[in-house]
Design an enzyme around this catalytic site. Structure first.
Site, PDB file in Angstrom:
ATOM      1  N   ALA A 136      -7.487   9.109 -11.260  1.00 25.67           N
ATOM      2  CA  ALA A 136      -8.107   7.983 -10.545  1.00 25.67           C
ATOM      3  C   ALA A 136      -8.858   8.509  -9.324  1.00 25.67           C
ATOM      4  O   ALA A 136      -8.279   8.707  -8.258  1.00 25.67           O
ATOM      5  CB  ALA A 136      -7.050   6.965 -10.118  1.00 25.67           C
ATOM      6  N   GLN A 285     -46.716  29.981   9.180  1.00 24.29           N
ATOM      7  CA  GLN A 285     -46.714  28.521   9.118  1.00 24.29           C
ATOM      8  C   GLN A 285     -45.783  27.997   8.009  1.00 24.29           C
ATOM      9  O   GLN A 285     -45.159  26.938   8.144  1.00 24.29           O
ATOM     10  CB  GLN A 285     -48.134  27.997   8.896  1.00 24.29           C
ATOM     11  N   GLU A 370     -14.705  10.944  -0.067  1.00 23.50           N
ATOM     12  CA  GLU A 370     -14.814   9.533   0.377  1.00 23.50           C
ATOM     13  C   GLU A 370     -15.800   8.769  -0.519  1.00 23.50           C
ATOM     14  O   GLU A 370     -16.548   7.904  -0.059  1.00 23.50           O
ATOM     15  CB  GLU A 370     -15.145   9.432   1.865  1.00 23.50           C
TER      16      GLU A 370
HETATM   17  C1  LIG Z   1     -11.815  18.960  -0.926  1.00 23.96           C
HETATM   18  C2  LIG Z   1     -11.490  17.548  -1.249  1.00 23.96           C
HETATM   19  C3  LIG Z   1     -10.806  16.769  -0.332  1.00 23.96           C
HETATM   20  C4  LIG Z   1     -10.465  15.454  -0.645  1.00 23.96           C
HETATM   21  N1  LIG Z   1      -9.707  14.714   0.229  1.00 23.96           N
HETATM   22  C5  LIG Z   1      -9.203  13.510  -0.157  1.00 23.96           C
HETATM   23  C6  LIG Z   1      -8.226  12.817   0.640  1.00 23.96           C
HETATM   24  O1  LIG Z   1      -7.859  13.267   1.736  1.00 23.96           O
HETATM   25  N2  LIG Z   1      -7.711  11.664   0.168  1.00 23.96           N
HETATM   26  C7  LIG Z   1      -8.070  11.128  -1.017  1.00 23.96           C
HETATM   27  O2  LIG Z   1      -7.554  10.074  -1.384  1.00 23.96           O
HETATM   28  N3  LIG Z   1      -8.991  11.751  -1.808  1.00 23.96           N
HETATM   29  C8  LIG Z   1      -9.552  12.924  -1.409  1.00 23.96           C
HETATM   30  N4  LIG Z   1     -10.472  13.592  -2.206  1.00 23.96           N
HETATM   31  C9  LIG Z   1     -10.829  12.999  -3.488  1.00 23.96           C
HETATM   32  C10 LIG Z   1     -12.289  12.580  -3.591  1.00 23.96           C
HETATM   33  O3  LIG Z   1     -12.513  11.405  -2.868  1.00 23.96           O
HETATM   34  C11 LIG Z   1     -12.609  12.451  -5.097  1.00 23.96           C
HETATM   35  O4  LIG Z   1     -12.678  13.773  -5.611  1.00 23.96           O
HETATM   36  C12 LIG Z   1     -13.888  11.704  -5.353  1.00 23.96           C
HETATM   37  O5  LIG Z   1     -13.734  10.352  -5.014  1.00 23.96           O
HETATM   38  C13 LIG Z   1     -14.346  11.819  -6.802  1.00 23.96           C
HETATM   39  O6  LIG Z   1     -13.313  11.585  -7.698  1.00 23.96           O
HETATM   40  P1  LIG Z   1     -13.060  12.612  -8.899  1.00 23.96           P
HETATM   41  O7  LIG Z   1     -12.963  13.971  -8.310  1.00 23.96           O
HETATM   42  O8  LIG Z   1     -11.913  12.125  -9.706  1.00 23.96           O
HETATM   43  O9  LIG Z   1     -14.387  12.569  -9.751  1.00 23.96           O
HETATM   44  P2  LIG Z   1     -14.737  11.543 -10.930  1.00 23.96           P
HETATM   45  O10 LIG Z   1     -14.464  10.148 -10.484  1.00 23.96           O
HETATM   46  O11 LIG Z   1     -14.091  12.019 -12.190  1.00 23.96           O
HETATM   47  O12 LIG Z   1     -16.298  11.733 -11.030  1.00 23.96           O
HETATM   48  C14 LIG Z   1     -16.913  12.785 -11.772  1.00 23.96           C
HETATM   49  C15 LIG Z   1     -18.419  12.544 -11.766  1.00 23.96           C
HETATM   50  O13 LIG Z   1     -18.699  11.292 -12.415  1.00 23.96           O
HETATM   51  C16 LIG Z   1     -19.484  10.477 -11.555  1.00 23.96           C
HETATM   52  N5  LIG Z   1     -19.142   9.075 -11.766  1.00 23.96           N
HETATM   53  C17 LIG Z   1     -17.901   8.525 -11.881  1.00 23.96           C
HETATM   54  N6  LIG Z   1     -18.003   7.194 -12.050  1.00 23.96           N
HETATM   55  C18 LIG Z   1     -19.324   6.893 -12.043  1.00 23.96           C
HETATM   56  C19 LIG Z   1     -20.076   5.689 -12.163  1.00 23.96           C
HETATM   57  N7  LIG Z   1     -19.484   4.492 -12.313  1.00 23.96           N
HETATM   58  N8  LIG Z   1     -21.432   5.761 -12.120  1.00 23.96           N
HETATM   59  C20 LIG Z   1     -22.059   6.965 -11.954  1.00 23.96           C
HETATM   60  N9  LIG Z   1     -21.397   8.138 -11.812  1.00 23.96           N
HETATM   61  C21 LIG Z   1     -20.055   8.094 -11.852  1.00 23.96           C
HETATM   62  C22 LIG Z   1     -19.092  10.930 -10.161  1.00 23.96           C
HETATM   63  O14 LIG Z   1     -20.074  10.561  -9.203  1.00 23.96           O
HETATM   64  C23 LIG Z   1     -18.995  12.433 -10.351  1.00 23.96           C
HETATM   65  O15 LIG Z   1     -20.283  13.012 -10.303  1.00 23.96           O
HETATM   66  C24 LIG Z   1     -10.861  14.896  -1.886  1.00 23.96           C
HETATM   67  C25 LIG Z   1     -11.573  15.684  -2.790  1.00 23.96           C
HETATM   68  C26 LIG Z   1     -11.875  16.991  -2.501  1.00 23.96           C
HETATM   69  C27 LIG Z   1     -12.592  17.825  -3.529  1.00 23.96           C
END
Ligand SMILES: Cc1cc2nc3c(=O)[nH]c(=O)nc-3n(C[C@H](O)[C@H](O)[C@H](O)COP(=O)(O)OP(=O)(O)OC[C@H]3O[C@@H](n4cnc5c(N)ncnc54)[C@H](O)[C@@H]3O)c2cc1C
Length: 385
Positions: A136, A285, A370
């Site tokens: 999630a 430039q 975020e």
């Molecule tokens: C270093 C790091 C620190 C973090 N810190 C925190 C924290 O402190 N607390 C916390 O709760 N979370 C944290 N996160 C989590 C972060 O918020 C999530 O990684 C992020 O929200 C994306 O979720 P996911 O990695 O599951 O990617 P996914 O949701 O699997 O997404 C994968 C790709 O699909 C795209 N995608 C997904 N759905 C759609 C859609 N409907 N339309 C178009 N494109 C879409 C996404 O944009 C992305 O390019 C952190 C992540 C990292 C890497």
């Protein structure tokens, strides 16, 4: 007032300028010297935490009534921006302290605020924010972590993933499902403490950038907490989590802005020193135009971010759009500007002997966390002005 802008209506700009000068001096003296080492060794920037805490800059957003510095949203942005200018990992200390604690400030009971904001302000414990899970991310409402009521207690079970400063923080705002039938309206928020029985952490993630900021899983194994640790009413946790992000995406914009400014500042100096064809490359430039574009984009991102900070402070109705726009725009700018800074340093820019390589790696995360920038565009499209 002639020349007045949206963002200086609620506080004299002078105070913000003074704050910027103070944070810049501190960051250059106490944080910058360790930035490369923190990245290279992927270790927590303890020196930055100590310096920020000693100067009451580690959680500036905590209201004065709870013993905090009571900084407004723009002041908080300036602190994060100036720290990120020298070390993005370190800027996650003030940024994530706001992210983790804002749910309590926005929706928590008076008792919860008193109990947790004091220690945060005093530097006795940092706050993390636990929304994401292995399955999630963008679809955060699809979380599986559960909280089940047991008399005067709630019992939490589940896995939170990607949690910034996990293991270092004392306090964790955890979103968990309390009514699986209601999806986002069946999610509640809780304060979990590191010392609660059943809380443990995964191994630190091996990341591309922000290597000094620990990112770990948080395991909740039958964590039994008193019912008064719930933040707000049952079922309001997801709304609180989203409201929090409206405000804190602006802090990610600030981080992006700081990283980009750091890269521009370094490149500006370098092009005066580096000679090719018998003169400094800054005389060409083609190079000047790149620097001009970088500065132009940064300034546009800054205006958007500061205007969003003013909206956050006032609680304007268009904050959701503006916060997403600032985060999305500033993070894209940070990626472009840092990539261009590497380009301006040529082969040297591609090595760890120069800071722009680290800045380019650090910039990337601002497009992802975020909410990814695709998600920001979804948020903007749903909240068009
Ligand atoms: C270093 C790091 C620190 C973090 N810190 C925190 C924290 O402190 N607390 C916390 O709760 N979370 C944290 N996160 C989590 C972060 O918020 C999530 O990684 C992020 O929200 C994306 O979720 P996911 O990695 O599951 O990617 P996914 O949701 O699997 O997404 C994968 C790709 O699909 C795209 N995608 C997904 N759905 C759609 C859609 N409907 N339309 C178009 N494109 C879409 C996404 O944009 C992305 O390019 C952190 C992540 C990292 C890497």
């Amino acid at each position: 007032m002639a020349g007045s802008t949206d963002f200086d209506l609620y506080r004299p700009a002078e105070e913000h300028d003074m704050l910027r000068d103070a944070v810049r001096s501190l960051a250059e003296a106490k944080i910058a010297p360790f930035a490369a080492e923190v990245d290279e060794d992927a270790r927590f920037p303890q020196e930055a935490l100590d310096a920020l805490t000693a100067n009451d800059l580690h959680a500036v957003h905590v209201p004065e009534e709870y013993g905090g510095a009571g900084a407004d949203a723009l002041a908080t942005v300036i602190v994060i921006e100036e720290v990120a200018r020298v070390c993005a990992s370190s800027s996650l200390i003030p940024a994530v302290n706001k992210l983790g604690s804002l749910p309590v400030i926005l929706s928590g009971s008076e008792e919860l605020k008193k109990k947790y904001m004091g220690p945060l302000a005093q530097g006795e414990g940092m706050f993390s924010y636990c929304l994401s899970e292995p399955d999630a991310g963008s679809d955060a409402a699809g979380m599986k972590t559960k909280a089940v009521r047991d008399g005067d207690f709630w019992v939490l079970n589940g896995v939170k993933r990607w949690i910034t400063n996990a293991g270092v923080s004392e306090y964790y705002t955890v979103m968990a499902v309390t009514d699986p039938e209601k999806r986002s309206r069946g999610i509640s928020a809780f304060v979990v403490e590191k010392s609660d029985e059943g809380v443990s952490f995964g191994a630190p993630e091996k990341k591309l950038g922000i290597k000094g900021s620990p990112t770990r899983e948080v395991y909740l194994d039958n964590v039994r907490i008193p019912a008064d640790r719930m933040i707000g009413e049952e079922g309001t946790g997801f709304a609180t989590a989203m409201k929090t992000l409206d405000h804190t995406r602006i802090t990610i914009a600030a981080q992006a802005l700081g990283i980009a400014q750091g890269a521009l500042d370094y490149a500006k100096g370098y092009v005066q020193e580096r000679k090719q064809f018998g003169k400094p490359i800054g005389d060409f430039q083609g190079v000047q135009f790149m620097l001009a574009d970088m500065a132009m984009k940064i300034e546009a991102a800054r205006q958007l971010t500061y205007a969003a900070a003013a909206k956050s402070q006032r609680g304007d109705s268009d904050l959701t759009f503006q916060g997403a726009a600032a985060k999305c725009f500033a993070s894209d700018v940070a990626m472009e500007v840092t990539t261009d800074a590497v380009q301006l340093l040529g082969g040297y820019g591609y090595t760890r002997d120069y800071p722009v390589e680290r800045m380019m790696r650090d910039a990337k995360i601002t497009q992802i966390y975020e909410g990814t920038n695709q998600v920001q565009r979804i948020v903007m499209a749903r909240n068009l002005p």
